[in-house]
Design a protein around this motif. Structure first.
Motif, short mmCIF file in Angstrom:
data_model
loop_
_atom_site.label_atom_id
_atom_site.label_comp_id
_atom_site.label_asym_id
_atom_site.label_seq_id
_atom_site.Cartn_x
_atom_site.Cartn_y
_atom_site.Cartn_z
N ARG A 59 28.75 42.83 31.79
CA ARG A 59 28.89 41.85 30.71
C ARG A 59 30.37 41.61 30.46
O ARG A 59 31.12 42.57 30.20
CB ARG A 59 28.24 42.35 29.42
CG ARG A 59 26.77 42.69 29.55
CD ARG A 59 25.91 41.43 29.57
NE ARG A 59 24.51 41.79 29.68
CZ ARG A 59 23.73 41.41 30.65
NH1 ARG A 59 24.19 40.66 31.62
NH2 ARG A 59 22.45 41.77 30.68
N ASP A 60 30.79 40.37 30.53
CA ASP A 60 32.18 40.01 30.28
C ASP A 60 32.40 39.94 28.77
O ASP A 60 31.92 39.04 28.10
CB ASP A 60 32.49 38.66 30.93
CG ASP A 60 33.95 38.27 30.83
OD1 ASP A 60 34.72 38.94 30.10
OD2 ASP A 60 34.33 37.30 31.48
N GLY A 67 36.94 42.11 22.07
CA GLY A 67 37.21 42.11 23.51
C GLY A 67 37.27 43.49 24.13
O GLY A 67 37.64 43.64 25.28
N ARG A 68 36.88 44.50 23.39
CA ARG A 68 36.92 45.86 23.91
C ARG A 68 35.64 46.20 24.67
O ARG A 68 34.57 45.75 24.32
CB ARG A 68 37.08 46.87 22.77
CG ARG A 68 38.46 46.86 22.13
CD ARG A 68 38.43 47.70 20.88
NE ARG A 68 39.33 48.73 20.55
CZ ARG A 68 40.38 49.22 21.18
NH1 ARG A 68 40.70 48.77 22.33
NH2 ARG A 68 41.12 50.17 20.68
N LEU A 108 32.49 46.37 41.81
CA LEU A 108 33.76 45.66 41.61
C LEU A 108 33.78 44.91 40.29
O LEU A 108 34.82 44.84 39.63
CB LEU A 108 34.02 44.70 42.77
CG LEU A 108 34.50 45.33 44.07
CD1 LEU A 108 34.61 44.27 45.17
CD2 LEU A 108 35.83 46.05 43.88
N ASP A 109 32.66 44.33 39.88
CA ASP A 109 32.62 43.66 38.58
C ASP A 109 32.99 44.62 37.46
O ASP A 109 33.69 44.24 36.52
CB ASP A 109 31.23 43.06 38.31
CG ASP A 109 30.95 41.82 39.14
OD1 ASP A 109 31.89 41.25 39.73
OD2 ASP A 109 29.77 41.42 39.20
N HIS A 110 32.55 45.86 37.56
CA HIS A 110 32.87 46.85 36.51
C HIS A 110 34.35 47.19 36.49
O HIS A 110 34.85 47.65 35.46
CB HIS A 110 31.99 48.09 36.67
CG HIS A 110 30.64 47.91 36.05
ND1 HIS A 110 30.36 48.26 34.75
CD2 HIS A 110 29.50 47.36 36.54
CE1 HIS A 110 29.10 47.96 34.47
NE2 HIS A 110 28.56 47.42 35.55
N TRP A 111 35.07 46.93 37.57
CA TRP A 111 36.52 47.11 37.54
C TRP A 111 37.14 46.25 36.46
O TRP A 111 38.15 46.62 35.87
CB TRP A 111 37.13 46.77 38.90
CG TRP A 111 36.96 47.80 39.96
CD1 TRP A 111 35.97 48.75 40.06
CD2 TRP A 111 37.80 47.98 41.10
NE1 TRP A 111 36.15 49.50 41.20
CE2 TRP A 111 37.26 49.05 41.86
CE3 TRP A 111 38.93 47.35 41.57
CZ2 TRP A 111 37.83 49.49 43.05
CZ3 TRP A 111 39.51 47.78 42.75
CH2 TRP A 111 38.97 48.84 43.48
N SER A 112 36.56 45.08 36.18
CA SER A 112 37.09 44.20 35.14
C SER A 112 37.10 44.90 33.78
O SER A 112 38.03 44.71 32.99
CB SER A 112 36.26 42.91 35.04
OG SER A 112 36.40 42.16 36.22
N LEU A 117 40.22 49.27 29.65
CA LEU A 117 39.93 50.47 28.86
C LEU A 117 41.24 51.10 28.39
O LEU A 117 42.12 51.39 29.20
CB LEU A 117 39.16 51.49 29.69
CG LEU A 117 37.70 51.16 29.98
CD1 LEU A 117 37.12 52.19 30.94
CD2 LEU A 117 36.89 51.10 28.70
N PRO A 118 41.40 51.31 27.08
CA PRO A 118 42.63 51.91 26.57
C PRO A 118 42.87 53.29 27.19
O PRO A 118 41.95 54.10 27.31
CB PRO A 118 42.37 52.03 25.06
CG PRO A 118 41.27 51.07 24.77
CD PRO A 118 40.45 50.98 26.02
N GLY A 119 44.10 53.52 27.59
CA GLY A 119 44.49 54.83 28.11
C GLY A 119 44.12 55.10 29.55
O GLY A 119 44.53 56.12 30.10
N VAL A 120 43.36 54.23 30.19
CA VAL A 120 42.96 54.48 31.58
C VAL A 120 44.02 53.99 32.56
O VAL A 120 44.25 54.59 33.60
CB VAL A 120 41.58 53.83 31.88
CG1 VAL A 120 41.22 53.95 33.36
CG2 VAL A 120 40.51 54.49 31.03
N ASP A 121 44.70 52.89 32.23
CA ASP A 121 45.73 52.32 33.11
C ASP A 121 45.20 52.13 34.53
O ASP A 121 45.85 52.50 35.52
CB ASP A 121 46.99 53.18 33.12
CG ASP A 121 47.62 53.30 31.75
OD1 ASP A 121 47.65 52.27 31.03
OD2 ASP A 121 48.08 54.40 31.40
#
Length: 193
Positions: A59-60, A67-68, A108-112, A117-121
């Protein structure tokens, strides 16, 4: 989360992402041959079958509410952690309708989401790693695999990853890819180059 170690002595960790709808299909057989024949000395390998780690529909949420994205759990967390632990990602993905199988595209969609994600970089941590593709198709014309190969190559480019290349074999029935002499020869040095 595990991150890749720094330093010249750090072993390479290959994550093989099996996206086939068939167990032990031609793409997997070709990838296993390449891994047995050409992984660098001391390299670790971890194999994940994406079908065994089903992801929910993507889900976008970029323009919804704040937007989180929610913190990954379950299979999504396992895939994120495995991805970040790898120095080399190998998509083991047969050509389905000229492109990636659904499970690989969904991953790959989940890469978006992971990018946000905060702190994941996620993007910064993936930069410099290597992305590879191993695929088999029923056709003998390698250009039929170009949409799949192009997706992976452009993903590597976007993420500032190195593109390791694509190993392409031809085979329809299980095991036929090992009759593709050109692919077998290429597999034996694929990861060494």
């Amino acid at each position: 989360m595990v991150d890749q170690p720094t330093g010249a002595a750090a072993p390479r960790r290959f994550l093989f992402l099996d996206a086939s709808a068939r167990t032990d299909g031609n793409s997997v057989r070709l990838a296993r041959l390449a891994a047995e024949s050409s992984l660098p000395p001391g390299a670790e390998q971890h194999w994940l079958r994406l079908e065994d780690h089903p992801l929910p529909p993507f889900r976008d949420l970029r323009h919804t509410g704040d937007g989180r994205y929610p913190e990954p759990v379950g299979h999504e967390r396992a895939l994120l952690d495995a991805t970040l632990a790898a120095t080399d990602l190998v998509f083991v993905a047969p050509v389905y309708w000229y492109s990636l199988p659904t499970s690989a595209k969904l991953y790959l969609d989940h890469w978006s989401a992971w990018l946000r994600l905060p702190g994941v970089d996620f993007r910064a941590r993936m930069g410099g790693r290597t992305l590879w593709g191993v695929t088999a198709l029923a056709a003998t014309e390698e250009d039929k695999a170009e949409p799949l190969v192009g997706t992976l190559r452009l993903t590597a480019e976007y993420m500032a990853m190195r593109w390791g290349g694509a190993l392409i074999g031809s085979g329809n029935r299980p095991g036929e890819v090992l009759d593709d002499e050109r692919a077998v020869i290429a597999a034996k040095s694929f990861f060494a180059g």
